[in-house]
Design an enzyme around this catalytic site. Structure first.
Site, PDB file in Angstrom:
ATOM      1  N   ASP A 198       0.834  -1.194   0.000  1.00 22.05           N
ATOM      2  CA  ASP A 198       0.000   0.000   0.000  1.00 22.05           C
ATOM      3  C   ASP A 198       0.874   1.252   0.000  1.00 22.05           C
ATOM      4  OD1 ASP A 198      -2.684   1.335   0.498  1.00 22.05           O
ATOM      5  OD2 ASP A 198      -1.596   1.978   2.292  1.00 22.05           O
ATOM      6  N   GLU A 213       1.626  -0.477  -5.000  1.00 21.17           N
ATOM      7  CA  GLU A 213       0.698   0.602  -5.307  1.00 21.17           C
ATOM      8  C   GLU A 213       1.602   1.821  -5.497  1.00 21.17           C
ATOM      9  OE1 GLU A 213      -3.404   2.607  -3.652  1.00 21.17           O
ATOM     10  OE2 GLU A 213      -1.803   2.213  -2.201  1.00 21.17           O
TER      11      GLU A 213
END
Length: 702
Positions: free
Chosen positions: A343, A379
């Site tokens: 993330d 990401e």
């Protein structure tokens, strides 16, 4: 209870069958107290007797699995210097393998008084903070072996442990929403029938819910608020004993592996649940604030925030890097997971101010013999300056391709000037990944993900509808690139309903037949809706849970047939980028060719036309190896993909006989038909209905 000296390595609580070694890093601590708690909550404090290399450690014979514990760190508390030790705050071990209990947001959790933030708070937080749990590391993995599916053969399914299974009628109620539910045969069958090769789980590291959400009767449903990087989320375990979550998680992995399905974890190493300077003292803040967190250089009372959540982990510090790497290795070696999706991964590259693709973190991952061998998905952005880094991660990494998502959405809603961009995205985004030696599978393609509209909502809403989140619809993205097909939200109009279904098939077919690795959002194959909510991070209820009773069987079958079609025909999952030249010496046909609806090859003018809504692409499958990684037979056929995003039917002329004289329809999004035994023959022209994708197969083999 008198401790033995023990060992400074490994960090955390390690049970050896006789006793437990406890080891905690803190460069600033004067001394550390280990705090043991019995079932009634009675606390016993034991000063760790040894310090080696800033690791405080001790061994306790007779202490074993199920023992609850925490730490109290004695050291400097000078907020202006970034030092926040306070022995009145019970702290969670950053290396705890299991965690039990909830944060109740009592004022004692904070280092200051609410009525006067400049006044030190010496309230004892014991009883208000979760505790670490000593676990039994022994588990019968039987003959577990990771599937090791190559990237180009992968189909990823993004799922939420709780939301996917909470309403499944064939899963016993006591198992729903748990690791055991994901391992249930009915879920294994669903994944297998869909053709899924990997399940990417939204955060399962132990996390907590923000105080503001709790006050509103909401919860941190998504889980991007980690407090323990080694501990599986306890609330996802069906068996609620204090350490069973570890064994239940392992059992889930074992069951998925037995079905040749990989497990990928969405991990949040960019920030923790302790928040900004006004956040609670739960763990690392009270252990060694300066080492673990990135502080403002000229005012270390405050935290650098590249994540929008209040703090950022300090990847410049070797001990923080060690924590991240130890965690990653633990989940691979002990929990048998097959990869990670990072993330806001750009934060991990901020060794200094700017994003640095050669930062220490990526160097360490590159040379690590364990972590470098599993799937690594970034990401590739954060919220800091220069944080959008799609295409800029090192060669070992793959990336969520946000440009793919935006372009495919724009194309199918009829936005102008997208043909060239669309062509690049569906062929693997060579403009982003080829120059640094990566392959098409560096692109993790997706149209929808947990963050944003579901696929059903993408074709049903022009605007977000997040009122249930309690922020007056201010939260969530405004630029959704969606189109409601004429009516906002639910409708009984059969024409609009049919168009919405076709648009969903268009995007699913585009996704599954593009070069790169497709990722499907859980429930999209069932027509799942969140009623226009594009930011359901706090909705742990029916709004965000998958409704299996309303499953769209036709859409589910379409996805399953497409994944099988993709598996059998490797031209749709090439290992290398198209080169625009013949595959084999002496061949006449190039590996790829682009055509207008008139049947002539695209020119520069055609690519630049802002009204282009229709394009044909020839994919040459001749010469591609006829066995996949498992030794199963695949077919080296050639195809013509025909895209029509226009609102009218277009009569397309097929390319000349050099490309093929006999064609048959194998995929048609207007009917939802996918076939491996085509009989619907096409002559010189093909009628392409409005907003449709048709794939025709060359039947006269070269």
């Amino acid at each position: 209870m008198r401790p033995w000296p023990g060992s400074p390595y490994p960090l955390g609580a390690g049970y050896d069958g006789v006793g437990t070694n406890f080891a905690l890093f803190s460069m600033v601590a004067e001394f550390v107290e280990l705090c043991l708690f019995d079932d009634e909550g009675t606390e016993t404090r034991i000063r760790l007797p040894e310090v080696d290399g800033f690791v405080h450690h001790g061994y306790l014979p007779g202490v074993g699995p199920g023992q609850r514990y925490g730490y109290r760190v004695h050291g400097p508390d000078d907020v202006g210097r970034g030092e926040r030790c306070n022995p009145n705050k019970l702290l969670i071990d950053p290396y705890a393998k299991a965690i039990t209990g909830e944060v109740d947001w009592d004022e004692s959790l904070f280092g200051y008084r609410f009525e006067n933030p400049d006044e030190r708070n010496d309230g004892d937080s014991a009883g208000h903070v979760p505790l670490g749990v000593v676990i039994n590391p022994y588990f019968d993995w039987m003959n577990d072996r990771p599937p090791h599916t190559p990237y180009n053969e992968s189909v990823i399914y993004e799922a939420h442990v709780r939301g996917l299974t909470m309403q499944h009628p064939e899963i016993p109620p006591e198992l729903r929403g748990t690791y055991a539910a994901l391992a249930h045969p009915v879920m294994i069958d669903h994944f297998t029938q869909l053709g899924v090769t990997a399940v990417e789980l939204m955060p399962v590291h132990q996390f907590i819910s923000d105080h503001g959400l709790i006050q509103q009767g909401l919860r941190n449903y998504w889980g991007y608020n980690t407090i323990g990087y080694f501990a599986p989320q306890a609330s996802y375990a069906a068996n609620t004993s204090v350490d069973n979550q570890v064994h239940e998680f392992k059992g889930m992995v074992r069951a998925l592996h037995a079905a040749d399905i990989e497990v990928i974890l969405d991990v949040v190493y960019n920030h923790t649940a302790e928040g900004n300077h006004l956040g609670p003292t739960l763990s690392m803040r009270g252990i060694d604030n300066q080492a673990y967190y990135r502080l403002v250089d000229d005012n270390p009372q405050y935290y650098m925030d590249y994540t929008g959540t209040g703090n950022s982990l300090n990847v410049r510090d070797p001990h923080t890097l060690q924590l991240i790497m130890d965690s990653l290795r633990y989940w691979v070696t002990e929990m048998h997971v097959d990869g990670f999706r990072f993330d806001l991964a750009a934060t991990l590259a901020r060794e200094f101010y700017d994003v640095d693709r050669l930062s220490a973190f990526f160097d360490i991952v590159q040379q690590d013999p364990v972590v470098s061998q599993v799937k690594l998905i970034a990401e590739p952005w954060d919220v800091g300056p220069g944080g959008y880094q799609v295409g800029n991660f090192p060669p070992l990494w793959t990336e969520w391709n946000g440009q793919y998502r935006d372009t495919v959405r724009d194309f199918w809603r009829g936005e102008p000037s997208t043909l060239g961009e669309f062509a690049s995205r569906i062929t693997g985004s060579s403009d982003l990944y080829q120059d640094d030696g990566r392959r098409p599978f560096a692109s993790i393609n997706f149209v929808t993900a947990h963050d944003g509209f579901t696929l059903n909502d993408l074709v049903s809403y022009n605007d977000k509808h997040n009122e249930a989140n309690g922020e007056d619809n201010r939260d969530g993205a405004n630029d959704n690139r969606s189109w409601n097909c004429g009516v906002e939200g639910p409708t009984d109009d059969p024409e609009i309903t049919a168009l919405r279904t076709r648009q969903q098939r268009n995007m699913l077919a585009t996704l599954l037949l593009s070069q790169g690795v497709p990722m499907i959002l859980h429930g999209d194959e069932l027509g799942r809706t969140q009623h226009g909510n594009n930011n359901a991070y706090c909705q742990d209820n029916e709004l965000s849970w998958v409704d299996w009773e309303l499953s769209h069987s036709g859409l589910q079958r379409f996805v399953a047939e497409l994944t099988e079609f993709r598996r059998v025909h490797p031209v749709f999952r090439r290992r290398r980028f198209f080169a625009g030249r013949p595959i084999r010496s002496g061949d006449q046909l190039r590996d790829i060719a682009w055509f207008t609806p008139a049947g002539r090859e695209m020119t520069e003018q055609d690519w630049e036309a802002d009204f282009g809504r229709c394009i044909l692409v020839f994919l040459n499958g001749q010469g591609i190896p006829d066995l996949d990684s498992r030794g199963e037979r695949v077919v080296d056929d050639s195809f013509l993909m025909c895209f029509n995003a226009h609102y009218e039917t277009i009569e397309a002329t097929l390319p000349g006989n050099d490309y093929g004289s006999k064609w048959a329809v194998v995929v048609d999004t207007t009917t939802g038909k996918v076939t491996r035994d085509p009989s619907d023959e096409v002559k010189e022209t093909l009628a392409m209905p409005a907003r449709s994708l048709i794939v025709v197969q060359r039947m006269d083999h070269a």
